[in-house]
Design an enzyme around this catalytic site. Structure first.
Site, PDB file in Angstrom:
ATOM      1  N   ASN A   7       0.865  -1.175   0.000  1.00 27.03           N
ATOM      2  CA  ASN A   7       0.000   0.000   0.000  1.00 27.03           C
ATOM      3  C   ASN A   7       0.903   1.227   0.000  1.00 27.03           C
ATOM      4  O   ASN A   7       1.544   1.529   1.017  1.00 27.03           O
ATOM      5  CB  ASN A   7      -0.909   0.002   1.233  1.00 27.03           C
ATOM      6  CG  ASN A   7      -1.991  -1.042   1.126  1.00 27.03           C
ATOM      7  OD1 ASN A   7      -2.771  -1.031   0.180  1.00 27.03           O
ATOM      8  ND2 ASN A   7      -2.046  -1.945   2.082  1.00 27.03           N
TER       9      ASN A   7
ATOM     10  N   SER B  15       5.708  13.731  -0.496  1.00 23.97           N
ATOM     11  CA  SER B  15       6.440  14.693  -1.322  1.00 23.97           C
ATOM     12  C   SER B  15       7.898  14.260  -1.453  1.00 23.97           C
ATOM     13  O   SER B  15       8.213  13.098  -1.243  1.00 23.97           O
ATOM     14  CB  SER B  15       6.288  16.106  -0.763  1.00 23.97           C
ATOM     15  OG  SER B  15       6.764  16.157   0.563  1.00 23.97           O
ATOM     16  N   SER B  16       8.785  15.150  -1.745  1.00 19.29           N
ATOM     17  CA  SER B  16      10.046  14.805  -2.388  1.00 19.29           C
ATOM     18  C   SER B  16      11.316  14.970  -1.570  1.00 19.29           C
ATOM     19  O   SER B  16      12.379  15.143  -2.128  1.00 19.29           O
ATOM     20  CB  SER B  16      10.177  15.664  -3.649  1.00 19.29           C
ATOM     21  OG  SER B  16       9.047  15.483  -4.462  1.00 19.29           O
TER      22      SER B  16
ATOM     23  N   GLU C 247      10.056  13.606 -10.137  1.00 20.61           N
ATOM     24  CA  GLU C 247       9.496  12.595 -11.024  1.00 20.61           C
ATOM     25  C   GLU C 247       8.723  13.248 -12.162  1.00 20.61           C
ATOM     26  O   GLU C 247       8.251  14.374 -12.032  1.00 20.61           O
ATOM     27  CB  GLU C 247       8.585  11.643 -10.233  1.00 20.61           C
ATOM     28  CG  GLU C 247       7.285  12.241  -9.750  1.00 20.61           C
ATOM     29  CD  GLU C 247       7.358  13.054  -8.473  1.00 20.61           C
ATOM     30  OE1 GLU C 247       8.467  13.283  -7.935  1.00 20.61           O
ATOM     31  OE2 GLU C 247       6.301  13.510  -8.025  1.00 20.61           O
TER      32      GLU C 247
END
Length: 166
Positions: free
Chosen positions: A45, A50-51, A111
Site C-alpha cells: 500500500n 512529497s520529495s 518525477e
C-alpha cells in the site's frame, strides 16, 4: 509554541529504493496494477509523499537489493505513472534523486511521466533536480535516475517509476 521532533509519528527513512515497471491490461487500473507488480511493489500500500530525502539516507536501485516487505505494508513513496491506450504512442515515467554535497543537507526526489521517450523524461527530471537544488541554495553532488518506457500495441499500457522511503 515550540514543536519538536517528538511530534514526528513516523520513523525517519534511512533507505530510498528506486524502482520502475511497465504493465499492459484491458483497462487502466489493471495496467497500473501490472506495472506496480513488475516494479516489485504491487502488493504494498503506497502512501504518496512529497520529495524530501532525509540527510544521510542511502539510495539504492531495486535490482541491487532484496525487497522483503510484508504484504499489504503501508509504505511512503514518491511515484509517477502514465497510462495510454493510443496505439503506437510512446509513454515514459522517470524518477530521480538528487544527493547533496553536504551530508547534513536533505536530498530531493523528482518525477515525471510524459508522452515521449524515456530520454526526454530523464532530461526533464534532471532539470527539475537542478532547479530544486538551486531553490534551496544547495550544491548537488550526484544524480541517480531510472525510467520506464512503453508503447501500446493492442492493450492499455502503463509506465511507473517510484522511490520507496524505508
Amino acid at each position: 509554541m515550540k514543536i519538536t521532533s517528538s511530534a514526528v509519528q513516523w520513523k525517519i527513512p534511512k533507505i530510498v529504493v528506486l524502482t520502475k515497471g511497465v504493465g499492459a491490461g484491458n483497462n487502466e487500473l489493471t495496467a497500473f496494477d501490472k506495472a506496480l507488480l513488475r516494479a516489485g511493489i504491487g502488493n504494498l500500500n503506497l502512501i504518496k509523499v512529497s520529495s524530501i530525502i532525509p540527510p544521510g539516507a542511502k539510495v539504492v536501485k531495486v535490482e541491487d537489493c532484496i525487497l522483503d516487505l510484508p504484504l499489504g505494508a503501508l509504505i511512503p513513496a514518491v511515484y509517477t505513472q502514465i497510462i495510454s491506450a493510443t496505439k503506437g504512442l510512446t509513454i515514459s515515467s522517470a524518477i530521480g534523486v538528487g544527493i547533496p554535497k553536504e551530508l547534513e543537507q536533505n536530498g530531493m526526489i523528482l518525477e515525471a511521466s510524459i508522452q515521449g521517450p524515456r530520454e526526454k523524461a530523464e532530461t526533464l527530471v534532471r532539470q527539475m533536480i537542478v532547479e530544486a537544488f538551486e531553490a534551496r541554495e544547495m550544491e548537488l553532488a550526484e544524480t541517480v535516475i531510472i525510467s520506464s518506457e512503453a508503447q501500446s500495441a493492442h492493450h492499455i499500457v502503463c509506465t511507473v517509476a517510484a522511490a520507496l522511503l524505508l
